[in-house]
Scaffold this motif. Structure first.
Motif, PDB file in Angstrom:
ATOM      1  N   CYS A 152      -3.195  34.840 -14.509  1.00  0.00           N
ATOM      2  CA  CYS A 152      -2.942  34.458 -13.120  1.00  0.00           C
ATOM      3  C   CYS A 152      -2.544  35.675 -12.290  1.00  0.00           C
ATOM      4  N   PHE A 153      -1.740  36.553 -12.872  1.00  0.00           N
ATOM      5  CA  PHE A 153      -1.342  37.785 -12.182  1.00  0.00           C
ATOM      6  C   PHE A 153      -2.571  38.625 -11.827  1.00  0.00           C
ATOM      7  N   ILE A 154      -3.503  38.741 -12.766  1.00  0.00           N
ATOM      8  CA  ILE A 154      -4.726  39.511 -12.520  1.00  0.00           C
ATOM      9  C   ILE A 154      -5.560  38.858 -11.418  1.00  0.00           C
ATOM     10  N   LEU A 155      -5.662  37.532 -11.456  1.00  0.00           N
ATOM     11  CA  LEU A 155      -6.430  36.834 -10.426  1.00  0.00           C
ATOM     12  C   LEU A 155      -5.793  37.008  -9.048  1.00  0.00           C
ATOM     13  N   LEU A 156      -4.472  36.959  -8.992  1.00  0.00           N
ATOM     14  CA  LEU A 156      -3.790  37.170  -7.712  1.00  0.00           C
ATOM     15  C   LEU A 156      -4.026  38.586  -7.190  1.00  0.00           C
ATOM     16  N   ALA A 157      -4.166  39.532  -8.113  1.00  0.00           N
ATOM     17  CA  ALA A 157      -4.399  40.920  -7.702  1.00  0.00           C
ATOM     18  C   ALA A 157      -5.768  41.099  -7.058  1.00  0.00           C
ATOM     19  N   ARG A 181     -11.840  30.649  -2.731  1.00  0.00           N
ATOM     20  CA  ARG A 181     -11.307  29.337  -3.105  1.00  0.00           C
ATOM     21  C   ARG A 181     -11.422  29.078  -4.608  1.00  0.00           C
ATOM     22  N   PRO A 182     -12.566  29.374  -5.254  1.00  0.00           N
ATOM     23  CA  PRO A 182     -12.635  29.150  -6.711  1.00  0.00           C
ATOM     24  C   PRO A 182     -11.599  29.962  -7.486  1.00  0.00           C
ATOM     25  N   VAL A 183     -11.406  31.222  -7.084  1.00  0.00           N
ATOM     26  CA  VAL A 183     -10.412  32.050  -7.776  1.00  0.00           C
ATOM     27  C   VAL A 183      -9.016  31.476  -7.582  1.00  0.00           C
ATOM     28  N   SER A 184      -8.723  31.017  -6.376  1.00  0.00           N
ATOM     29  CA  SER A 184      -7.408  30.430  -6.100  1.00  0.00           C
ATOM     30  C   SER A 184      -7.186  29.173  -6.927  1.00  0.00           C
ATOM     31  N   GLN A 185      -8.217  28.357  -7.037  1.00  0.00           N
ATOM     32  CA  GLN A 185      -8.084  27.115  -7.805  1.00  0.00           C
ATOM     33  C   GLN A 185      -7.932  27.391  -9.297  1.00  0.00           C
ATOM     34  N   ALA A 187      -6.593  30.128 -10.562  1.00  0.00           N
ATOM     35  CA  ALA A 187      -5.230  30.660 -10.709  1.00  0.00           C
ATOM     36  C   ALA A 187      -4.204  29.534 -10.691  1.00  0.00           C
ATOM     37  N   LEU A 188      -4.414  28.553  -9.810  1.00  0.00           N
ATOM     38  CA  LEU A 188      -3.499  27.409  -9.748  1.00  0.00           C
ATOM     39  C   LEU A 188      -3.528  26.616 -11.047  1.00  0.00           C
ATOM     40  N   ALA A 189      -4.719  26.362 -11.571  1.00  0.00           N
ATOM     41  CA  ALA A 189      -4.830  25.599 -12.815  1.00  0.00           C
ATOM     42  C   ALA A 189      -4.169  26.339 -13.975  1.00  0.00           C
ATOM     43  N   ILE A 190      -4.376  27.653 -14.038  1.00  0.00           N
ATOM     44  CA  ILE A 190      -3.824  28.437 -15.144  1.00  0.00           C
ATOM     45  C   ILE A 190      -2.303  28.477 -15.077  1.00  0.00           C
ATOM     46  N   ILE A 191      -1.760  28.709 -13.891  1.00  0.00           N
ATOM     47  CA  ILE A 191      -0.300  28.805 -13.786  1.00  0.00           C
ATOM     48  C   ILE A 191       0.345  27.433 -13.986  1.00  0.00           C
ATOM     49  N   LEU A 250       1.079  28.580  -4.783  1.00  0.00           N
ATOM     50  CA  LEU A 250      -0.384  28.626  -4.801  1.00  0.00           C
ATOM     51  C   LEU A 250      -0.985  27.353  -4.208  1.00  0.00           C
ATOM     52  N   LEU A 251      -0.391  26.214  -4.534  1.00  0.00           N
ATOM     53  CA  LEU A 251      -0.897  24.951  -3.999  1.00  0.00           C
ATOM     54  C   LEU A 251      -0.778  24.913  -2.477  1.00  0.00           C
ATOM     55  N   VAL A 252       0.361  25.351  -1.962  1.00  0.00           N
ATOM     56  CA  VAL A 252       0.556  25.388  -0.507  1.00  0.00           C
ATOM     57  C   VAL A 252      -0.447  26.337   0.142  1.00  0.00           C
ATOM     58  N   MET A 253      -0.698  27.469  -0.493  1.00  0.00           N
ATOM     59  CA  MET A 253      -1.652  28.430   0.061  1.00  0.00           C
ATOM     60  C   MET A 253      -3.057  27.841   0.117  1.00  0.00           C
ATOM     61  N   ILE A 254      -3.480  27.181  -0.956  1.00  0.00           N
ATOM     62  CA  ILE A 254      -4.822  26.592  -0.994  1.00  0.00           C
ATOM     63  C   ILE A 254      -4.967  25.503   0.067  1.00  0.00           C
ATOM     64  N   LEU A 255      -3.957  24.649   0.182  1.00  0.00           N
ATOM     65  CA  LEU A 255      -4.017  23.581   1.183  1.00  0.00           C
ATOM     66  C   LEU A 255      -3.992  24.147   2.598  1.00  0.00           C
ATOM     67  N   SER A 256      -3.204  25.198   2.807  1.00  0.00           N
ATOM     68  CA  SER A 256      -3.134  25.809   4.140  1.00  0.00           C
ATOM     69  C   SER A 256      -4.469  26.433   4.525  1.00  0.00           C
TER      70      SER A 256
END
Length: 265
Positions: A152-157, A181-185, A187-191, A250-256
């Motif tokens: 998740c850290f790598i994906l956020l980077a 969006r796919p990368v964010s989702q 990352a959310l699933a993994i974390i 991450l969830l708030v970011m994706i929804l925003s």
């Protein structure tokens, strides 16, 4: 000092939302690594991170009407004698303190047992600690959670940061595109999975340690004391809390981003 603060403040506007999530994720990885490293060596502070502590202590046994043979506790006190050994259990190691001096740590209980005499451990607390580590402790969910948190850290980077672009009139401006969006989702699933694994592990760790501590102290009534490692519990529950914060962030970011995309459409 003022020059340093001025230089630091220059980077604050470029500190993105995902950078905060990355920092929290990195903190979690460090804390969980410390939790796993508990009692793995005699380095400073490492023996203080333990799940269960067993030690000899001479005190008055607690009587109970359910005890068929109360006199056995007097015999156990006689067997324990003047022993002062203390054994602490971590995920991958055991630390012993035979006489109140320095700690001896190893993942091999047999090697530790060879370092003490019969008078120092007459009730085999080292063996009990080894049984708890081998039969009860399960560190692999935490290891998987650390790996997922690192992914998740790598994906956020990979999230885009601020950069300069030219607008329609030719002037430069700082812009920051939305992350994928796919990368964010992903990352959310993994974390989220990592958070669930840590929750299960910490609950398991807490419940097993409390149960083993209670049974060991009751069985060694009058001769043995036991305790649960506060540092390990704090590291575990705090790591879970931080992972939940990252998950919600991450969830708030994706929804925003979804709402903003709909408004801009």
């Amino acid at each position: 000092m003022s020059g340093f603060q001025t230089g630091w403040y220059r980077f604050v506007p470029f500190l993105g939302y995902h950078h905060v999530l990355m920092i929290l994720t990195a903190v979690t990885i460090i804390l969980l690594s410390l939790l796993l490293a508990g009692c793995s060596s005699s380095s400073p502070m490492i023996p203080d991170i333990f799940l269960l502590s067993l030690y000899y202590s001479d005190y008055t046994p607690h009587p109970n009407t359910a005890q068929v043979n109360y006199a056995v506790y007097s015999e156990m006190q006689s067997i324990a004698g003047d022993a002062r050994l203390q054994a602490r259990v971590g995920y991958f190691g055991i630390c012993i303190n035979p006489d109140g001096g320095s700690w001896l740590c190893s993942n091999n209980a047999t090697a530790l047992a060879q370092e003490v005499s019969v008078d120092q451990d007459p009730l085999n607390l080292i063996w009990l600690a080894s049984q708890f580590k081998d039969m009860v402790v399960f560190p692999y969910l935490i290891i998987i959670a650390i790996i997922f948190a690192f992914i998740c850290f790598i994906l956020l980077a990979t999230f885009p940061g601020w950069h300069e672009e030219e607008d329609s009139v030719g002037s430069e401006r700082e812009v920051r595109p939305f992350p994928s969006r796919p990368v964010s989702q992903v990352a959310l699933a993994i974390i989220f999975i990592s958070s669930v694994f840590i929750l299960v592990s910490v609950l398991w760790q807490h419940t097993a340690s409390v149960a083993a501590s209670t049974i060991a102290e009751d069985f060694g009534n009058g001769a043995v004391r036991s305790g649960v490692g506060t540092s390990a519990m704090v590291l575990g529950w705090f790591s879970f809390t931080v992972l939940i914060i990252v998950t919600i962030g991450l969830l708030v970011m994706i929804l925003s981003i979804r709402v903003l995309t709909q408004l801009m459409a």
